[in-house]
Write an enzyme that holds these catalytic residues in place. Structure first.
Site, PDB file in Angstrom:
ATOM      1  N   HIS A 167       8.310 -14.059   0.254  1.00 42.52           N
ATOM      2  CA  HIS A 167       7.807 -13.208  -0.829  1.00 42.52           C
ATOM      3  C   HIS A 167       7.285 -14.056  -1.993  1.00 42.52           C
ATOM      4  O   HIS A 167       7.703 -13.894  -3.142  1.00 42.52           O
ATOM      5  CB  HIS A 167       8.907 -12.250  -1.313  1.00 42.52           C
ATOM      6  N   GLU A 173      14.724  -8.319   3.653  1.00 40.64           N
ATOM      7  CA  GLU A 173      14.599  -9.595   2.949  1.00 40.64           C
ATOM      8  C   GLU A 173      15.580  -9.786   1.798  1.00 40.64           C
ATOM      9  O   GLU A 173      15.874 -10.928   1.408  1.00 40.64           O
ATOM     10  CB  GLU A 173      13.175  -9.777   2.407  1.00 40.64           C
ATOM     11  N   ASP A 225       4.856 -12.265   4.469  1.00 43.80           N
ATOM     12  CA  ASP A 225       5.410 -12.726   3.196  1.00 43.80           C
ATOM     13  C   ASP A 225       6.573 -11.826   2.779  1.00 43.80           C
ATOM     14  O   ASP A 225       7.237 -12.081   1.780  1.00 43.80           O
ATOM     15  CB  ASP A 225       4.316 -12.706   2.113  1.00 43.80           C
ATOM     16  N   ARG A 247       5.022  -4.922   1.708  1.00 50.09           N
ATOM     17  CA  ARG A 247       6.459  -4.665   1.723  1.00 50.09           C
ATOM     18  C   ARG A 247       6.931  -4.688   3.167  1.00 50.09           C
ATOM     19  O   ARG A 247       6.249  -4.176   4.061  1.00 50.09           O
ATOM     20  CB  ARG A 247       6.802  -3.308   1.090  1.00 50.09           C
TER      21      ARG A 247
HETATM   22  P1  NAI Z   1      -2.694  -0.605  -5.796  1.00 47.00           P
HETATM   23  O1  NAI Z   1      -1.881   0.534  -6.297  1.00 47.00           O
HETATM   24  O2  NAI Z   1      -3.806  -1.137  -6.643  1.00 47.00           O
HETATM   25  O3  NAI Z   1      -3.320  -0.239  -4.372  1.00 47.00           O
HETATM   26  C1  NAI Z   1      -2.596   0.382  -3.352  1.00 47.00           C
HETATM   27  C2  NAI Z   1      -3.596   1.112  -2.462  1.00 47.00           C
HETATM   28  O4  NAI Z   1      -2.888   1.633  -1.353  1.00 47.00           O
HETATM   29  C3  NAI Z   1      -4.287   2.281  -3.166  1.00 47.00           C
HETATM   30  O5  NAI Z   1      -5.689   2.205  -2.976  1.00 47.00           O
HETATM   31  C4  NAI Z   1      -3.703   3.495  -2.476  1.00 47.00           C
HETATM   32  O6  NAI Z   1      -4.608   4.579  -2.404  1.00 47.00           O
HETATM   33  C5  NAI Z   1      -3.396   2.919  -1.109  1.00 47.00           C
HETATM   34  N1  NAI Z   1      -2.471   3.728  -0.345  1.00 47.00           N
HETATM   35  C6  NAI Z   1      -1.525   4.604  -0.808  1.00 47.00           C
HETATM   36  N2  NAI Z   1      -0.940   5.217   0.241  1.00 47.00           N
HETATM   37  C7  NAI Z   1      -1.518   4.706   1.364  1.00 47.00           C
HETATM   38  C8  NAI Z   1      -1.346   4.968   2.747  1.00 47.00           C
HETATM   39  N3  NAI Z   1      -0.495   5.903   3.182  1.00 47.00           N
HETATM   40  N4  NAI Z   1      -2.093   4.255   3.615  1.00 47.00           N
HETATM   41  C9  NAI Z   1      -2.997   3.338   3.186  1.00 47.00           C
HETATM   42  N5  NAI Z   1      -3.203   3.070   1.884  1.00 47.00           N
HETATM   43  C10 NAI Z   1      -2.479   3.749   0.992  1.00 47.00           C
HETATM   44  O7  NAI Z   1      -1.643  -1.742  -5.459  1.00 47.00           O
HETATM   45  P2  NAI Z   1      -1.911  -3.308  -5.338  1.00 47.00           P
HETATM   46  O8  NAI Z   1      -1.781  -3.937  -6.673  1.00 47.00           O
HETATM   47  O9  NAI Z   1      -3.137  -3.543  -4.547  1.00 47.00           O
HETATM   48  O10 NAI Z   1      -0.613  -3.760  -4.504  1.00 47.00           O
HETATM   49  C11 NAI Z   1      -0.427  -3.339  -3.164  1.00 47.00           C
HETATM   50  C12 NAI Z   1       0.974  -3.682  -2.728  1.00 47.00           C
HETATM   51  O11 NAI Z   1       1.133  -5.088  -2.669  1.00 47.00           O
HETATM   52  C13 NAI Z   1       2.090  -3.253  -3.734  1.00 47.00           C
HETATM   53  O12 NAI Z   1       2.472  -1.903  -3.521  1.00 47.00           O
HETATM   54  C14 NAI Z   1       3.210  -4.194  -3.394  1.00 47.00           C
HETATM   55  O13 NAI Z   1       4.043  -3.599  -2.420  1.00 47.00           O
HETATM   56  C15 NAI Z   1       2.503  -5.404  -2.779  1.00 47.00           C
HETATM   57  N6  NAI Z   1       2.639  -6.616  -3.597  1.00 47.00           N
HETATM   58  C16 NAI Z   1       3.165  -7.732  -3.015  1.00 47.00           C
HETATM   59  C17 NAI Z   1       3.303  -8.910  -3.721  1.00 47.00           C
HETATM   60  C18 NAI Z   1       3.855 -10.162  -3.103  1.00 47.00           C
HETATM   61  O14 NAI Z   1       4.186 -11.124  -3.828  1.00 47.00           O
HETATM   62  N7  NAI Z   1       3.964 -10.241  -1.783  1.00 47.00           N
HETATM   63  C19 NAI Z   1       2.934  -8.965  -5.142  1.00 47.00           C
HETATM   64  C20 NAI Z   1       2.321  -7.751  -5.643  1.00 47.00           C
HETATM   65  C21 NAI Z   1       2.205  -6.622  -4.892  1.00 47.00           C
END
Ligand code: NAI
Length: 350
Positions: free
Chosen positions: A298, A266, A261, A237
């Site tokens: 994105h 954005e 990305d 993000r």
């Molecule tokens: P997820 O929920 O599986 O993993 C997120 C991880 O971040 C978890 O292990 C959590 O413990 C950790 N986390 C939480 N707070 C944190 C902090 N303060 N510092 C470090 N790590 C922390 O989520 P997933 O599926 O891996 O997605 C991650 C992010 O990717 C989403 O939140 C979304 O913003 C982004 N995303 C971007 C996309 C794109 O097209 N560019 C598409 C899908 C997701």
């Protein structure tokens, strides 16, 4: 899967042509009639959902208290996000009124592979070589990269996407260190404190959600701790990075390259063709002039597999909602994860 008894109409905001293929295929099977709307959802456009039974929304829709109030007053009780991230929703305003569902995982590979694509392109100057050779300029001056093998990559957030990215990096023979407040002990990943990650990484890739804690996790202080020439990749993000501080760090040559990305502001630009207009965002304009910055709009999620999974899960989320079933993909206002909340009502947030 049983087709719903009654056809439900759903307002599908921020529609793009690539969304429609799978949703058009699935919606009749679920008994849903989709009203495709090109505008983003927000307080002004919410009115377009009048007469609908629910809303399907995306990452740059503004789902604030005003939008929620308007949708609620129209009788809408469900918003199905066709995204994993949900930082654009005011859950406090939605609680008790509108259930918010999301697609927790559709393809971690899509996003992790895109992060690696940005990194490889920046390192080996593929984006610049592409334009040079098309102009019959076959000089390779200025294109020196580095071996990825043996470099240290710092991964912030080791959930679904972060873990896949870690695996990809290991395939390159890179040393992986990671920071996550909820480290998984069985992952075989070396977890370190955030400051140590900043100090020791040659490359930093962001895979954590945007929350109050992670807002501007890359700021002036963090940047000052990093190695000279560090590469930063953000596919999570935009607001994880303080863009102004990043620009200064690129100008001072502290940061070697940046792959984005996502971008803090954005919502006004990404997913739209604004090539005929003057770009009013000075920070984005400055980033785009820099040869060591690569911006994609994105698109990390955009693979066939991900689009299929997004459509399937969104339809299933809505079917469960209208059937009165438990909602495993609801985002709970209190705990963020429905499965662990002790205030659940029939496995729903309220
Ligand atoms: P997820 O929920 O599986 O993993 C997120 C991880 O971040 C978890 O292990 C959590 O413990 C950790 N986390 C939480 N707070 C944190 C902090 N303060 N510092 C470090 N790590 C922390 O989520 P997933 O599926 O891996 O997605 C991650 C992010 O990717 C989403 O939140 C979304 O913003 C982004 N995303 C971007 C996309 C794109 O097209 N560019 C598409 C899908 C997701």
């Amino acid at each position: 899967m049983e087709k719903a008894e009654k056809t439900r109409t759903l307002a599908f905001f921020d529609t793009k042509p690539y969304d429609r293929e799978k949703f058009d295929e699935l919606s009749p099977k679920y008994g849903f009639n989709l009203k495709y709307i090109e505008s983003k959802l927000g307080p002004q456009s919410a009115v377009m959902a009048e007469g609908c039974d629910g809303v399907i929304a995306f990452v740059n829709d503004t789902i604030n208290a005003e939008t929620i109030e308007r949708l609620y007053n129209m009788g809408i009780r469900v918003i199905a996000l066709r995204s994993a991230g949900y930082n654009n929703v005011d859950f406090k305003a939605a609680y008790g009124k509108i259930h918010v569902l999301h697609v927790p995982a559709y393809s971690p590979y899509a996003v992790a592979e895109h992060a690696m694509a940005l990194l490889l392109a920046l390192n080996r100057k593929i984006h610049r070589a592409y334009t040079r050779t098309r102009d019959h300029n076959f000089s390779i001056v200025g294109f020196t990269g580095f071996d990825m093998y043996g470099k240290t990559v710092g991964v912030i957030g080791t959930g679904r996407i972060g873990r896949v990215f870690v695996d990809i990096c290991r395939g390159f023979g890179m040393k992986v260190i990671a920071y996550d407040p909820y480290p998984s002990p069985d992952s075989g990943i070396e977890f370190v404190e955030l400051d140590k990650l900043f100090r020791e990484s040659d490359i930093i890739s962001l895979h954590c959600p945007l929350t109050k804690e992670t807002h501007h996790i890359i700021d002036e202080r963090a940047l000052s701790m990093m190695k000279d020439g560090v590469y930063i990749i953000n596919t999570s993000r935009g607001a994880l990075i303080d863009t102004e501080a990043l620009l200064e760090a690129i100008k001072s040559r502290k940061v070697g390259a940046v792959g984005l990305d996502v971008y803090e502001e954005e919502a006004d630009f990404f997913y739209e063709d604004v090539s005929g207009d003057i770009l009013e965002d000075d920070k984005l304009a400055r980033l785009l002039t820099m040869p060591n910055v690569l911006v994609t709009a994105h698109q990390a999620f955009l693979t066939r597999e991900a689009l299929d999974n997004i459509a399937q899960t969104t339809m299933e989320n809505l079917r469960a909602f209208f059937a009165g079933e438990p909602l495993p993909n609801e985002v709970c206002y209190y705990c963020g994860k429905i499965s662990t909340c002790d205030r659940l009502h029939k496995e729903r947030c309220f």
